[in-house]
Design a protein around this motif. Structure first.
Motif, PDB file in Angstrom:
ATOM      1  N   LYS A   1      67.658  86.864  20.156  1.00 47.86           N
ATOM      2  CA  LYS A   1      67.934  88.030  19.311  1.00 47.86           C
ATOM      3  C   LYS A   1      69.318  87.880  18.686  1.00 47.86           C
ATOM      4  O   LYS A   1      69.964  86.855  18.798  1.00 47.86           O
ATOM      5  CB  LYS A   1      67.804  89.336  20.104  1.00 47.86           C
ATOM      6  CG  LYS A   1      66.496  89.439  20.887  1.00 47.86           C
ATOM      7  CD  LYS A   1      65.277  89.205  20.009  1.00 47.86           C
ATOM      8  CE  LYS A   1      63.978  89.234  20.827  1.00 47.86           C
ATOM      9  NZ  LYS A   1      62.810  88.852  19.992  1.00 47.86           N
ATOM     10  N   THR A   2      69.782  88.910  18.035  1.00 42.06           N
ATOM     11  CA  THR A   2      71.053  88.817  17.316  1.00 42.06           C
ATOM     12  C   THR A   2      72.187  89.542  18.047  1.00 42.06           C
ATOM     13  O   THR A   2      73.265  89.741  17.473  1.00 42.06           O
ATOM     14  CB  THR A   2      70.902  89.407  15.903  1.00 42.06           C
ATOM     15  OG1 THR A   2      70.455  90.764  15.993  1.00 42.06           O
ATOM     16  CG2 THR A   2      69.905  88.590  15.084  1.00 42.06           C
ATOM     17  N   ASP A   3      71.963  89.930  19.288  1.00 40.13           N
ATOM     18  CA  ASP A   3      73.013  90.614  20.049  1.00 40.13           C
ATOM     19  C   ASP A   3      74.175  89.666  20.343  1.00 40.13           C
ATOM     20  O   ASP A   3      73.980  88.486  20.625  1.00 40.13           O
ATOM     21  CB  ASP A   3      72.456  91.138  21.377  1.00 40.13           C
ATOM     22  CG  ASP A   3      71.338  92.151  21.171  1.00 40.13           C
ATOM     23  OD1 ASP A   3      71.322  92.784  20.103  1.00 40.13           O
ATOM     24  OD2 ASP A   3      70.490  92.293  22.072  1.00 40.13           O
ATOM     25  N   THR A   4      75.383  90.209  20.291  1.00 45.78           N
ATOM     26  CA  THR A   4      76.559  89.424  20.634  1.00 45.78           C
ATOM     27  C   THR A   4      76.628  89.240  22.144  1.00 45.78           C
ATOM     28  O   THR A   4      76.427  90.184  22.903  1.00 45.78           O
ATOM     29  CB  THR A   4      77.833  90.118  20.139  1.00 45.78           C
ATOM     30  OG1 THR A   4      77.772  90.253  18.709  1.00 45.78           O
ATOM     31  CG2 THR A   4      79.070  89.318  20.513  1.00 45.78           C
ATOM     32  N   ARG A   5      76.896  88.016  22.574  1.00 43.45           N
ATOM     33  CA  ARG A   5      76.935  87.709  24.000  1.00 43.45           C
ATOM     34  C   ARG A   5      78.271  87.074  24.362  1.00 43.45           C
ATOM     35  O   ARG A   5      78.988  86.567  23.502  1.00 43.45           O
ATOM     36  CB  ARG A   5      75.784  86.759  24.383  1.00 43.45           C
ATOM     37  CG  ARG A   5      74.406  87.347  24.109  1.00 43.45           C
ATOM     38  CD  ARG A   5      73.320  86.299  24.259  1.00 43.45           C
ATOM     39  NE  ARG A   5      72.026  86.820  23.804  1.00 43.45           N
ATOM     40  CZ  ARG A   5      71.073  87.276  24.599  1.00 43.45           C
ATOM     41  NH1 ARG A   5      71.257  87.276  25.913  1.00 43.45           N
ATOM     42  NH2 ARG A   5      69.940  87.728  24.103  1.00 43.45           N
ATOM     43  N   VAL A   6      78.567  87.091  25.647  1.00 45.99           N
ATOM     44  CA  VAL A   6      79.753  86.439  26.169  1.00 45.99           C
ATOM     45  C   VAL A   6      79.426  85.923  27.569  1.00 45.99           C
ATOM     46  O   VAL A   6      78.656  86.551  28.301  1.00 45.99           O
ATOM     47  CB  VAL A   6      80.964  87.400  26.201  1.00 45.99           C
ATOM     48  CG1 VAL A   6      80.713  88.551  27.173  1.00 45.99           C
ATOM     49  CG2 VAL A   6      82.236  86.644  26.547  1.00 45.99           C
ATOM     50  N   ILE A   7      79.959  84.770  27.918  1.00 47.59           N
ATOM     51  CA  ILE A   7      79.733  84.211  29.246  1.00 47.59           C
ATOM     52  C   ILE A   7      80.823  84.752  30.160  1.00 47.59           C
ATOM     53  O   ILE A   7      81.986  84.351  30.070  1.00 47.59           O
ATOM     54  CB  ILE A   7      79.772  82.672  29.216  1.00 47.59           C
ATOM     55  CG1 ILE A   7      78.760  82.138  28.191  1.00 47.59           C
ATOM     56  CG2 ILE A   7      79.470  82.102  30.596  1.00 47.59           C
ATOM     57  CD1 ILE A   7      78.829  80.634  27.987  1.00 47.59           C
ATOM     58  N   ALA A   8      80.459  85.696  31.025  1.00 50.12           N
ATOM     59  CA  ALA A   8      81.429  86.394  31.870  1.00 50.12           C
ATOM     60  C   ALA A   8      81.393  85.833  33.289  1.00 50.12           C
ATOM     61  O   ALA A   8      80.585  86.253  34.122  1.00 50.12           O
ATOM     62  CB  ALA A   8      81.137  87.892  31.877  1.00 50.12           C
ATOM     63  N   THR A   9      82.251  84.883  33.562  1.00 51.64           N
ATOM     64  CA  THR A   9      82.353  84.319  34.908  1.00 51.64           C
ATOM     65  C   THR A   9      83.259  85.205  35.766  1.00 51.64           C
ATOM     66  O   THR A   9      83.919  86.113  35.260  1.00 51.64           O
ATOM     67  CB  THR A   9      82.924  82.898  34.854  1.00 51.64           C
ATOM     68  OG1 THR A   9      84.227  82.948  34.256  1.00 51.64           O
ATOM     69  CG2 THR A   9      82.026  81.983  34.024  1.00 51.64           C
ATOM     70  N   SER A  10      83.317  84.895  37.042  1.00 50.65           N
ATOM     71  CA  SER A  10      84.138  85.689  37.958  1.00 50.65           C
ATOM     72  C   SER A  10      85.627  85.542  37.670  1.00 50.65           C
ATOM     73  O   SER A  10      86.427  86.404  38.024  1.00 50.65           O
ATOM     74  CB  SER A  10      83.852  85.272  39.410  1.00 50.65           C
ATOM     75  OG  SER A  10      84.132  83.893  39.594  1.00 50.65           O
ATOM     76  N   TYR A  11      86.008  84.457  37.009  1.00 54.95           N
ATOM     77  CA  TYR A  11      87.422  84.219  36.713  1.00 54.95           C
ATOM     78  C   TYR A  11      87.740  84.435  35.234  1.00 54.95           C
ATOM     79  O   TYR A  11      88.784  83.997  34.740  1.00 54.95           O
ATOM     80  CB  TYR A  11      87.809  82.794  37.127  1.00 54.95           C
ATOM     81  CG  TYR A  11      86.927  81.703  36.567  1.00 54.95           C
ATOM     82  CD1 TYR A  11      87.176  81.139  35.318  1.00 54.95           C
ATOM     83  CD2 TYR A  11      85.825  81.240  37.282  1.00 54.95           C
ATOM     84  CE1 TYR A  11      86.366  80.143  34.795  1.00 54.95           C
ATOM     85  CE2 TYR A  11      85.004  80.246  36.772  1.00 54.95           C
ATOM     86  CZ  TYR A  11      85.283  79.703  35.537  1.00 54.95           C
ATOM     87  OH  TYR A  11      84.467  78.719  35.029  1.00 54.95           O
ATOM     88  N   ALA A  12      86.844  85.104  34.523  1.00 55.93           N
ATOM     89  CA  ALA A  12      86.997  85.269  33.077  1.00 55.93           C
ATOM     90  C   ALA A  12      88.298  85.964  32.694  1.00 55.93           C
ATOM     91  O   ALA A  12      88.892  85.662  31.651  1.00 55.93           O
ATOM     92  CB  ALA A  12      85.809  86.029  32.517  1.00 55.93           C
ATOM     93  N   ASN A  13      88.760  86.894  33.514  1.00 54.01           N
ATOM     94  CA  ASN A  13      89.963  87.658  33.176  1.00 54.01           C
ATOM     95  C   ASN A  13      91.201  87.195  33.933  1.00 54.01           C
ATOM     96  O   ASN A  13      92.243  87.848  33.870  1.00 54.01           O
ATOM     97  CB  ASN A  13      89.723  89.145  33.444  1.00 54.01           C
ATOM     98  CG  ASN A  13      88.631  89.726  32.560  1.00 54.01           C
ATOM     99  OD1 ASN A  13      88.562  89.424  31.367  1.00 54.01           O
ATOM    100  ND2 ASN A  13      87.763  90.544  33.144  1.00 54.01           N
TER     101      ASN A  13
END
Length: 291
Positions: free
Chosen positions: A115-127
């Protein structure tokens, strides 16, 4: 001043990812004389694949590089063998159109499945981030930068210290002369295409951790790659790397000091300025046979 330095640090780190994409682009252009308009969508495709491997199989995006890079190398070589090798005899323009059409087709397939939804790969250390001398260093961007340095370093060693690298440089400088010296130009071109697309695969695997993405992200990313190519010189591997870092810093500084809405536009400003005063790029040279 503190804000400027912080933005510069972030810009250098994201510039490394741009450099990986642009370095692969430069390698492809050097041997085919064709701008790979599909380079951006190759990266976005690998962002989606990295996202799927993480979400469904728990594979860390940095480890997914071990899967995606070989697969994209085979994919890129196959593109040259099946499509570009025959088309190159009719001129680079037709190859360019085919690559552009391929990019649009891949985007359509990605939009169908994801689909056209915006995605992000959110790992446990992302922030996660570290404080160094009062400045924040985001962990994900730092590791992505190290990955880019490692892959670009490997490509540099291949170019400068292997028999294939000598053939690659000879083909880039003068394909006809390389043929007379016994270089299998078609084979070199297929491998170079594979390496260039593999670089996009490595960048795409971690791109989704750094920047939210969708199929439409390829347009913005392609604009940036073209600006980097113009600034660094389309066939200059070192030049595109330097240009990518410079424009990564400009993008980050503009986003912080003016507005994020203007950050991507800064690439276009640089693109038009360089095209006006130095069409071959700040680090590039005129191609043989150019007027």
């Amino acid at each position: 001043m503190h804000l400027f330095v912080q933005a510069t640090i972030v810009g250098i780190l994201i510039g490394g990812v741009y450099a990986l994409l642009a370095g692969g682009q430069a390698m492809i252009f050097g041997v085919t004389r064709t701008v790979n308009f599909a380079q951006a969508i190759f990266a976005i495709m690998c962002s989606y694949l990295s996202y799927t491997l993480f979400q469904d199989f728990g594979l860390d995006p940095f480890l997914s590089v071990l899967v995606l890079v070989p697969a994209m190398f085979v994919f890129g070589s196959a593109i040259h063998i099946v499509l570009l090798r025959r088309l190159s005899r009719s001129g680079a323009e037709l190859s360019l159109l085919v690559l552009f059409a391929l990019g649009i087709g891949i985007q359509g397939v990605l939009d169908f499945f994801y689909k056209t939804d915006t995605r992000v790969i959110a790992t446990s250390y992302a922030n996660d981030s570290w404080t160094v001398l009062g400045y924040q260093v985001p962990a994900v961007r730092f590791f992505a930068f190290l990955l880019a340095v490692a892959v670009l370093g490997a490509l540099h060693l291949i170019r400068q210290h292997t028999k294939f690298g000598r053939a690659l440089r000879a083909t880039t400088q003068n394909p006809d002369a390389a043929r007379l010296l016994g270089v299998d130009v078609e084979r070199v071109s297929a491998i170079a295409m594979g390496l260039g697309v593999a670089a996009a695969g490595a960048a795409g695997a971690v791109f989704g951790m750094v920047i939210p993405f969708s199929g439409n992200s390829q347009l913005d990313l392609l604009n940036k790659l073209l600006a980097i190519g113009v600034l660094g010189g389309m066939a200059s591997f070192p030049g595109t790397i330097v240009a990518a870092v410079i424009l990564g810093v400009i993008e980050s500084v503009v986003a912080v000091n003016i507005s994020p809405d203007w950050s991507s536009f800064s690439f276009l400003v640089v693109l038009f300025a360089v095209l006006t005063f130095r069409p071959q790029g700040l680090f590039g040279q005129r191609l043989r046979g150019a007027a």
